[in-house]
Scaffold this active site. Structure first.
Site, PDB file in Angstrom:
ATOM      1  N   ARG A 119      19.975  62.726  42.401  1.00 21.30           N
ATOM      2  CA  ARG A 119      20.284  61.731  41.347  1.00 21.30           C
ATOM      3  C   ARG A 119      21.771  61.416  41.258  1.00 21.30           C
ATOM      4  O   ARG A 119      22.284  61.052  40.200  1.00 21.30           O
ATOM      5  CB  ARG A 119      19.772  62.196  39.984  1.00 21.30           C
ATOM      6  N   LYS A 141      28.884  48.985  44.805  1.00 18.56           N
ATOM      7  CA  LYS A 141      27.556  48.414  45.027  1.00 18.56           C
ATOM      8  C   LYS A 141      27.017  49.049  46.299  1.00 18.56           C
ATOM      9  O   LYS A 141      27.620  48.909  47.368  1.00 18.56           O
ATOM     10  CB  LYS A 141      27.647  46.909  45.224  1.00 18.56           C
ATOM     11  N   GLU A 183      35.905  37.020  54.286  1.00 18.59           N
ATOM     12  CA  GLU A 183      36.054  37.572  52.928  1.00 18.59           C
ATOM     13  C   GLU A 183      37.511  37.465  52.478  1.00 18.59           C
ATOM     14  O   GLU A 183      37.787  37.238  51.300  1.00 18.59           O
ATOM     15  CB  GLU A 183      35.587  39.029  52.870  1.00 18.59           C
ATOM     16  N   LYS A 215      39.942  42.749  44.602  1.00 21.36           N
ATOM     17  CA  LYS A 215      38.573  43.210  44.318  1.00 21.36           C
ATOM     18  C   LYS A 215      38.589  44.255  43.205  1.00 21.36           C
ATOM     19  O   LYS A 215      37.751  44.223  42.294  1.00 21.36           O
ATOM     20  CB  LYS A 215      37.915  43.781  45.573  1.00 21.36           C
ATOM     21  N   GLU A 225      28.537  43.606  37.186  1.00 22.65           N
ATOM     22  CA  GLU A 225      28.219  42.195  37.369  1.00 22.65           C
ATOM     23  C   GLU A 225      27.506  41.589  36.171  1.00 22.65           C
ATOM     24  O   GLU A 225      26.446  40.978  36.281  1.00 22.65           O
ATOM     25  CB  GLU A 225      27.411  41.980  38.660  1.00 22.65           C
ATOM     26  N   ARG A 229      32.339  39.552  37.693  1.00 25.77           N
ATOM     27  CA  ARG A 229      32.167  40.039  39.065  1.00 25.77           C
ATOM     28  C   ARG A 229      31.455  39.019  39.958  1.00 25.77           C
ATOM     29  O   ARG A 229      31.593  39.052  41.181  1.00 25.77           O
ATOM     30  CB  ARG A 229      31.423  41.377  39.056  1.00 25.77           C
ATOM     31  N   ASN A 233      31.191  36.491  44.657  1.00 24.50           N
ATOM     32  CA  ASN A 233      30.212  35.784  45.489  1.00 24.50           C
ATOM     33  C   ASN A 233      30.664  34.373  45.831  1.00 24.50           C
ATOM     34  O   ASN A 233      29.859  33.556  46.284  1.00 24.50           O
ATOM     35  CB  ASN A 233      28.861  35.740  44.780  1.00 24.50           C
ATOM     36  N   HIS A 236      29.301  32.549  48.790  1.00 22.46           N
ATOM     37  CA  HIS A 236      28.188  33.350  49.300  1.00 22.46           C
ATOM     38  C   HIS A 236      26.811  32.739  49.102  1.00 22.46           C
ATOM     39  O   HIS A 236      25.877  33.136  49.783  1.00 22.46           O
ATOM     40  CB  HIS A 236      28.204  34.741  48.668  1.00 22.46           C
ATOM     41  N   HIS A 240      24.480  33.165  52.197  1.00 20.59           N
ATOM     42  CA  HIS A 240      23.226  33.926  52.240  1.00 20.59           C
ATOM     43  C   HIS A 240      22.080  33.048  52.735  1.00 20.59           C
ATOM     44  O   HIS A 240      21.216  33.500  53.485  1.00 20.59           O
ATOM     45  CB  HIS A 240      22.896  34.496  50.861  1.00 20.59           C
ATOM     46  N   HIS A 260      28.398  37.288  58.910  1.00 17.34           N
ATOM     47  CA  HIS A 260      28.435  37.061  57.465  1.00 17.34           C
ATOM     48  C   HIS A 260      29.708  36.328  57.018  1.00 17.34           C
ATOM     49  O   HIS A 260      29.645  35.307  56.327  1.00 17.34           O
ATOM     50  CB  HIS A 260      28.303  38.407  56.749  1.00 17.34           C
TER      51      HIS A 260
END
Ligand SMILES: NC(=O)c1ccc[n+]([C@@H]2O[C@H](COP(=O)([O-])OP(=O)(O)OC[C@H]3O[C@@H](n4cnc5c(N)ncnc54)[C@H](O)[C@@H]3O)[C@@H](O)[C@H]2O)c1
Length: 357
Positions: A119, A141, A183, A215, A225, A229, A233, A236, A240, A260
């Protein structure tokens, strides 16, 4: 070595950037993970090991190693389960540490396995790709892909420390450099000052550190987010869609070959044209986007064969879009999330970029 703090209260940590930063591993494990640490488990890839980046790597405690295969396929529940089982077989305790050594695929899946093992077990990222150094390894993330979409399952689990050793970039393939620069071009619009590609004139460690600082500031303001945040993106939503549309049939050859960050570059120019259409910015600001993207040596053309209908369908499915079309767009107040964008404006912008129907 440059130190950038990610300020998150009790979850705060340092990102160490510079030539040779991975030599700090034993020190950060002792300091950030704590005195109870007895073992480490290193997660990496054959490519990274072959490049020599495990040589001399010293977590300061005995360690075992698991290699995950190259590619997005390693970001799966099956791979995360295999990692957790390897941790258990190695006798890793909750007070021990997982060390992810690699690009974003390794840091995402190893971070996710660390998040769920006992956990939540501490992990340290040793980021070896430009994209991981400026983006993926920082911010907590972690996650895996599902057959239904990329990054659909994951956890927020902050690393104990991140090491961005710029020496490791010496063996990075050129396509991967381009990917990281996509990026970096994004950060040009999120940082302080006039957006430009001037960053590239700085020493490499400073380039990385500046991106990490941008960042870190965004993540500190909005760890999970809830709002701000989302600006990470920028570019993006279309990126995506382009990535998903490249693989209409699982296992088939991709329809186009875009990394990407290369897709993000196209997405940045698309976002600028869309913002122009919505009267949020002027022509000059669109040109600035084109210049910055070109300055990072990236293209802004849609791949041949891209269809506006199809891209729109993928964008509507993007997990960032809750119930309507939400984009991150430039405007008078800077880059921000904008909801309720009309499909017609999106289709017209894609057509303007040369997309077929
Ligand atoms: N968690 C986040 O916030 C976040 C942010 C951005 C991207 N990501 C994720 O990051 C992933 C992409 O990461 P990536 O671009 O680093 O790709 P990657 O991890 O696949 O690495 C690219 C390639 O470079 C190789 N490589 C890495 N370091 C090397 C080195 N020093 N020398 C030689 N080869 C090296 C890898 O083995 C791989 O073949 C995606 O899955 C994306 O979803 C996550």
């Amino acid at each position: 070595v440059i130190t950038v703090g990610v300020e998150l209260g009790e979850r705060r940590y340092d990102v160490l950037v510079g030539e040779g930063a991975r030599a700090e591993l034993a020190a950060v494990v002792a300091d950030a993970v704590g005195p109870a640490v007895r073992r480490a488990h290193v997660v990496t890839q054959a490519e990274v090991e072959a490049a020599g980046w495990l040589e001399g790597l010293d977590p300061g405690v005995p360690y075992t190693v698991t290699l995950v295969p190259d590619g997005e396929g390693s970001k799966s529940f099956a791979a995360a389960e295999a990692l957790c089982r390897a941790f258990a077989a190695a006798g890793l305790a909750r007070s021990d540490v997982v060390v992810a050594v690699g690009g974003g695929v390794v840091t995402d899946v190893a971070g996710f396995a660390a998040a769920v093992y006992h956990r939540g077990t501490p992990y340290v990222n040793v980021a070896t790709s430009l994209l991981a150094q400026v983006d993926a390894a920082v911010g907590g993330k972690t996650g895996v892909n599902l057959p239904e979409g990329k990054n659909l399952a994951g956890a927020f689990w902050q690393p104990a420390a991140v090491l961005c050793d710029t020496a490791t970039l010496g063996t990075l393939p050129s396509r991967e450099w381009a990917c990281g620069r996509g990026e970096m071009a994004k950060y040009a619009f999120l940082g302080p000052g006039e957006p430009s590609a001037a960053l590239l004139a700085l020493p490499l460690a400073e380039q990385v550190a500046r991106c990490v600082a941008i960042k870190a500031a965004v993540v500190s303001a909005d760890e999970r987010e809830g709002g701000r945040r989302m600006v990470l993106n920028y570019g993006h939503t279309l990126a995506h869609a382009l990535e998903a549309a490249a693989f209409p049939v699982a296992g088939a050859a991709p329809r186009w070959d875009l990394r990407h960050g290369e897709a993000v570059a196209i997405g940045l120019v698309f976002a600028a044209l869309l913002a122009r259409r919505l009267d949020r910015i002027d022509d000059e600001r669109v040109e600035l986007h084109r210049r910055v993207v070109a300055g990072f040596d990236l293209g802004a053309e849609l791949p041949v064969g891209a269809s506006a209908d199809e891209l729109l369908a993928y964008m509507a499915r993007d997990k960032k879009a809750h119930h309507d079309l939400t984009f991150v767009l430039d405007g008078p107040g800077g880059v921000e999330p904008v909801g309720g964008v009309d499909e017609g404006d999106v289709m017209a912008t894609l057509a303007q970029m040369g997309a077929g129907g």
